[in-house]
Design a protein around this motif. Sequence first.
Motif, PDB file in Angstrom:
ATOM      1  N   GLY A  11      54.552  -0.741  34.695  1.00  0.00           N
ATOM      2  CA  GLY A  11      53.480  -0.442  35.623  1.00  0.00           C
ATOM      3  C   GLY A  11      53.580   0.879  36.352  1.00  0.00           C
ATOM      4  N   LEU A  12      53.275   1.923  35.628  1.00  0.00           N
ATOM      5  CA  LEU A  12      53.173   3.206  36.304  1.00  0.00           C
ATOM      6  C   LEU A  12      51.778   3.392  36.894  1.00  0.00           C
ATOM      7  N   PRO A 189      62.033 -10.873  39.958  1.00  0.00           N
ATOM      8  CA  PRO A 189      61.208 -10.005  40.801  1.00  0.00           C
ATOM      9  C   PRO A 189      62.034  -9.297  41.859  1.00  0.00           C
ATOM     10  N   TYR A 190      61.621  -8.084  42.156  1.00  0.00           N
ATOM     11  CA  TYR A 190      62.307  -7.267  43.172  1.00  0.00           C
ATOM     12  C   TYR A 190      62.110  -7.896  44.546  1.00  0.00           C
ATOM     13  N   ASN A 191      63.083  -7.732  45.382  1.00  0.00           N
ATOM     14  CA  ASN A 191      62.993  -8.169  46.784  1.00  0.00           C
ATOM     15  C   ASN A 191      62.923  -9.671  46.967  1.00  0.00           C
ATOM     16  N   PHE A 221      55.685   2.828  45.665  1.00  0.00           N
ATOM     17  CA  PHE A 221      56.878   3.049  46.499  1.00  0.00           C
ATOM     18  C   PHE A 221      57.202   1.726  47.186  1.00  0.00           C
ATOM     19  N   ILE A 222      58.283   1.072  46.738  1.00  0.00           N
ATOM     20  CA  ILE A 222      58.631  -0.238  47.299  1.00  0.00           C
ATOM     21  C   ILE A 222      60.098  -0.224  47.726  1.00  0.00           C
ATOM     22  N   PRO A 223      60.350  -0.098  49.030  1.00  0.00           N
ATOM     23  CA  PRO A 223      61.747  -0.106  49.476  1.00  0.00           C
ATOM     24  C   PRO A 223      62.322  -1.513  49.463  1.00  0.00           C
ATOM     25  N   PHE A 375      56.095  -5.940  42.381  1.00  0.00           N
ATOM     26  CA  PHE A 375      55.002  -5.531  41.486  1.00  0.00           C
ATOM     27  C   PHE A 375      53.779  -6.446  41.636  1.00  0.00           C
ATOM     28  N   ALA A 376      54.027  -7.752  41.831  1.00  0.00           N
ATOM     29  CA  ALA A 376      52.904  -8.689  41.990  1.00  0.00           C
ATOM     30  C   ALA A 376      52.069  -8.295  43.214  1.00  0.00           C
TER      31      ALA A 376
END
Length: 387
Positions: A11-12, A189-191, A221-223, A375-376
């Motif tokens: 997912g760019l 999933p991230y985070n 941008f996802i910290p 991303f979701a």
Amino acid sequence: MASIITGDSVGLGLSCSATRKLYQTRNHSSSRLSFCSIKMVVSVEEEKKKKSFILKKSEEAFNAAKEMMPGGVNSPVRAFKSVGGQPIVFDSVKGSHMKDIDGNDYIDHVGSWGPAVIGHADDEVLAALAETMKKGTSFGAPCLLENVLAEMVIKAVSKHRYGSWCCNPRAPDSPGVPRAATYETLTAPYNDIAPMENLFEINEGEICAVILEPVVGNAGFIPPKPEFLNALSKIIKEINVLIFDEVMTGFRLSYGGGHEYFCITPDLPTLGKIIGGGLPVGASGGRREIMEMVVPAGPMYQAATLSGDPLAMTAGIHALKRLQEPGSYEYLDKITSELVQGIIDAGKKTGHAICGGYIRGMFGFFFTEGPVYNFADAKKSDKPGTY
Ligand SMILES: Cc1ncc(COP(=O)(O)O)c(C=O)c1O
């Protein structure tokens, strides 16, 4: 043994759509986009009065390229496929400005996707390159400059590591990668701590490594949430290898990259972009016993004809020297905060749901109220053409 990828590797689209809006500062011909996010950069109405925006030569060049290269480009995001519109063919860059082959000027907020953090075609870098070039452009053998850059990178990322110049990581979601390879890769999933803990529980003793971007750049941008990084550090302690993909975050969140910024030391950081100062280079580094697996020290094969070439080493050395100057990251912080705040204010003023963030030289925004943790969440943004 399996490895985990966490960080929403596909997912760019979102970063591209943001990018395209920024590239198209002067594009009045696109009816699909409004320009809420770039009004603060330049007034479209004012520009309209000055001259009409034509991409005729770009269109011709791109059509010709499509006959010769897959999709007309040598790297897919350049084709604008996920955002639509006419790809732009550029002619020259300097500082923060770009010029296309039709003669249109742009203020660049993309920075060659990261490497141009000190500005394009920096005079000092160009002068150093000219000097290096007099001695030739590639040796097919070791050059001293490799030691100089390697020492700088190792000092920046950690004292007890060493590195190797390399290229071409493979994506597990692409045709051509055998199912057997992707079978060995688990994703989480991230985070999100629970799914990651679950994977470790179900696959006890089977997971050898975890790879993630310290700040996700490939879905916007996802910290990381601090508790996510803490949980990750605890889970992978001792037996597992932690790999930080610092291709985007390296030398951008801080001189020591994401792991210095978040105070977490990965076993292996991967680097690219900024360390080449605008020339192509990638590097991986890590604990000595891991890096000694690489040929010729060890059995894992890796080779490339132009790896460590003197020009890329020179540009990297001079870009890093500039970043070492006192105040450079404070300056990046200041200008990025102004840009991001301006974009968010402009979006809100024009009635859009928008959120965003930044750390030093890395930033992003989403056309959704947020918060965006993975991303979701990012996919909840308005689609291109509706914002
Ligand atoms: C996080 C991340 N890793 C790896 C890569 C691949 O780097 P390169 O294009 O320099 O091969 C990219 C490219 O954008 C990236 O964003």
